[in-house]
Design a protein around this motif. Structure first.
Motif, PDB file in Angstrom:
ATOM      1  N   PRO A  24      20.923  91.820   2.302  1.00 24.31           N
ATOM      2  CA  PRO A  24      21.690  93.064   2.094  1.00 24.31           C
ATOM      3  C   PRO A  24      22.100  93.209   0.637  1.00 24.31           C
ATOM      4  N   ILE A  25      22.292  92.078  -0.051  1.00 28.06           N
ATOM      5  CA  ILE A  25      22.695  92.159  -1.461  1.00 28.06           C
ATOM      6  C   ILE A  25      21.576  92.777  -2.297  1.00 28.06           C
ATOM      7  N   LEU A  27      19.256  94.653  -1.232  1.00 23.35           N
ATOM      8  CA  LEU A  27      19.114  96.050  -0.824  1.00 23.35           C
ATOM      9  C   LEU A  27      20.108  96.922  -1.577  1.00 23.35           C
ATOM     10  N   MET A  31      19.338  99.960  -4.167  1.00 22.53           N
ATOM     11  CA  MET A  31      19.804 101.312  -3.897  1.00 22.53           C
ATOM     12  C   MET A  31      20.632 101.877  -5.043  1.00 22.53           C
ATOM     13  N   MET A  79      31.254 119.106  15.800  1.00 24.40           N
ATOM     14  CA  MET A  79      31.370 119.309  14.361  1.00 24.40           C
ATOM     15  C   MET A  79      31.578 120.786  14.046  1.00 24.40           C
ATOM     16  N   ARG A  95      35.411 110.370   8.666  1.00 23.08           N
ATOM     17  CA  ARG A  95      34.844 109.544   9.715  1.00 23.08           C
ATOM     18  C   ARG A  95      33.899 110.405  10.556  1.00 23.08           C
ATOM     19  N   HIS A  96      32.677 109.949  10.760  1.00 21.69           N
ATOM     20  CA  HIS A  96      31.702 110.698  11.562  1.00 21.69           C
ATOM     21  C   HIS A  96      32.287 110.942  12.949  1.00 21.69           C
ATOM     22  N   SER A  97      32.292 112.192  13.390  1.00 15.05           N
ATOM     23  CA  SER A  97      32.996 112.526  14.618  1.00 15.05           C
ATOM     24  C   SER A  97      32.292 112.003  15.866  1.00 15.05           C
ATOM     25  N   THR A  99      29.893 109.007  15.705  1.00 14.24           N
ATOM     26  CA  THR A  99      29.650 107.563  15.620  1.00 14.24           C
ATOM     27  C   THR A  99      30.841 106.775  15.079  1.00 14.24           C
ATOM     28  N   THR A 100      31.835 107.447  14.553  1.00 15.93           N
ATOM     29  CA  THR A 100      33.028 106.862  13.924  1.00 15.93           C
ATOM     30  C   THR A 100      32.737 106.126  12.605  1.00 15.93           C
ATOM     31  N   LYS A 101      31.508 106.229  12.112  1.00 11.02           N
ATOM     32  CA  LYS A 101      31.197 105.551  10.854  1.00 11.02           C
ATOM     33  C   LYS A 101      32.002 106.171   9.708  1.00 11.02           C
ATOM     34  N   LYS A 123      19.336 117.804   0.736  1.00  9.09           N
ATOM     35  CA  LYS A 123      19.111 117.235   2.069  1.00  9.09           C
ATOM     36  C   LYS A 123      20.349 117.386   2.942  1.00  9.09           C
ATOM     37  N   TRP A 124      21.513 117.004   2.388  1.00  9.87           N
ATOM     38  CA  TRP A 124      22.728 117.038   3.211  1.00  9.87           C
ATOM     39  C   TRP A 124      23.218 118.452   3.472  1.00  9.87           C
ATOM     40  N   ARG A 127      20.880 119.686   6.259  1.00  7.06           N
ATOM     41  CA  ARG A 127      21.166 119.122   7.573  1.00  7.06           C
ATOM     42  C   ARG A 127      22.510 119.601   8.114  1.00  7.06           C
ATOM     43  N   GLU A 131      23.861 122.272  11.175  1.00  7.07           N
ATOM     44  CA  GLU A 131      24.684 121.716  12.246  1.00  7.07           C
ATOM     45  C   GLU A 131      25.993 122.488  12.409  1.00  7.07           C
TER      46      GLU A 131
ATOM     47  N   CYS B  70      24.731 107.661   8.938  1.00  2.79           N
ATOM     48  CA  CYS B  70      25.648 108.130   9.987  1.00  2.79           C
ATOM     49  C   CYS B  70      26.010 107.044  10.994  1.00  2.79           C
ATOM     50  N   ASN B  98      21.982 117.102  14.098  1.00  2.00           N
ATOM     51  CA  ASN B  98      20.739 117.416  13.406  1.00  2.00           C
ATOM     52  C   ASN B  98      20.494 116.365  12.336  1.00  2.00           C
ATOM     53  N   LYS B 159      34.063 104.854  21.081  1.00  4.17           N
ATOM     54  CA  LYS B 159      33.462 106.193  21.193  1.00  4.17           C
ATOM     55  C   LYS B 159      32.050 106.193  21.755  1.00  4.17           C
ATOM     56  N   ASN B 163      27.919 102.113  18.894  1.00  2.00           N
ATOM     57  CA  ASN B 163      28.804 101.737  17.793  1.00  2.00           C
ATOM     58  C   ASN B 163      28.957 100.210  17.795  1.00  2.00           C
TER      59      ASN B 163
END
Lengths: 153, 196
Positions: A24-25, A27, A31, A79, A95-97, A99-101, A123-124, A127, A131, B70, B98, B159, B163
């Motif tokens: 992961p380091i 990676l 990035m 969303m 916080r992603h509604s 997945t909670t990420k 891109k974002w 997307r 949505e 995500c 999406n 949730k 997760n």
């Protein structure tokens, strides 16, 4: 070569031992090494230039951007607005509604990585506008949005 | 919530008077996360073989960047090839979100997932509503989690059963050891009674 616990072996049909382990380091280094030349203002000006081709004399407005950010579009149940995932205050993380990420702040003042890569922004927007708004955002909306997030500067 | 990286620093700087003080400084979850990050920092192998579900090193850069934006970038072995094709073929309808990608990125990720896909044990049924299969519905996933009570799945901090990191504190590092599990109530996982 590592031994796979028999309980998990069924998940590794083509188990290759230690070669499979990613760092992961490494990676993270790869990035963050990508080039980031543009500034949020550059991106805003780019979208504004596109917008002014359709609408003469267009100038980005932070106030319109704020409305876009806060508006409840009512298209997506989970969303309904930008704030659903990015939070009420764009200088704070969200916080992603679903997945909670954790999501890093959208405002460049709090997260300098934001809006420094046009392809990533495209891109974002592509997307998330589909949505949340149920359609593509216009170039004018994108310019306003960045104007709001950068405090109109 | 304090950022985990700041906790590592705190762990080094703070000198609690006794063990009890130290224990009170961190929740079980924070301690488990610290252990993960600490092991990662020293590049210690978190798990050797067993309970290790790491992402193969040949993952395209788009894999972490896109899938991991995500949710946890799931280990490809958790779904079969047919399942991954179904997921990647309908990114515009990605479990209520999406997640569309440009074609080169989509293709690269699909090829990677299919190449490292799991076998029949992780073949998940296609949902009735036409959603792609969920890796959390595979026989293997269900067997592994059959002892988890409903109340934990429904907890607001969880949730979704996808997760992983909600309980598997080292999931982001690819380690799923039982001792790393912290349940939503903040307590380490303890097997109630051995029924299998």
């Amino acid at each position: 070569m590592i031994a796979v616990n028999p309980e998990y072996a069924e998940l590794f049909p083509d188990h290759e031992g230690d070669k499979m382990r990613t760092s992961p380091i490494l990676l993270t280094i790869l990035m963050t090494a990508s080039v980031q030349a543009a500034t949020p203002t550059d991106l805003m000006k780019g979208y504004a230039a596109e917008a002014s081709r359709q609408q003469a004399g267009f100038t980005p407005a932070a106030k319109r951007g704020a409305d876009l950010y806060q508006r409840n579009f009512g298209i997506s149940a989970k969303m309904p607005s930008c704030t659903s995932c990015h939070g009420d205050d764009p200088t704070q993380g969200g916080r992603h509604s679903v997945t909670t990420k954790a999501i890093k702040p959208l405002a460049p003042a709090a997260n300098p990585e934001r809006f420094t890569d046009r392809a990533k922004a495209d891109k974002w927007f592509g997307r998330n506008c589909k949505e949340v708004l149920g359609r593509d955002c216009t170039a004018a909306e994108k310019a306003d949005f960045i104007a709001f997030l950068t405090g109109g500067r | 919530m304090r950022h985990p990286s700041s906790l590592i620093v705190m762990r080094g700087l703070a000198s609690p008077r006794n063990r009890k003080d130290f224990t009170r400084m961190f929740t079980h979850r924070q301690r488990a996360r610290n252990a993960c990050l600490f092991a990662l920092l020293l590049s210690l192998p978190l798990a050797a073989g067993a309970d290790k579900l790491v992402i193969p090193a040949n993952a395209p850069p788009a894999f972490q960047a896109e899938c991991g934006a995500c949710h946890l970038a799931f280990p490809p072995t958790l779904l079969d090839a047919r399942g991954w094709r179904a997921v990647m073929g309908r990114l515009d309808r990605h479990y209520g979100d999406n997640a569309s990608l440009d074609e080169p990125a989509r293709r690269a990720i699909e090829d990677f997932l299919v190449r490292h896909a799991g076998g029949d044990k992780v073949r998940a049924p296609v949902s009735a509503n036409g959603e792609p299969p969920r890796l959390t519905a595979s026989p293997w996933f269900k067997r592994k989690h059959h002892e988890v009570p409903d109340k934990d799945w429904q907890d607001a901090k969880v949730k979704s059963p996808a997760n992983c990191g909600a309980c598997h504190t080292c999931a982001a590092e690819g380690s799923y050891r039982e001792r790393e599990i912290i349940m939503p109530n903040g307590r380490p996982w303890e097997e109630e009674d051995d029924d299998n």
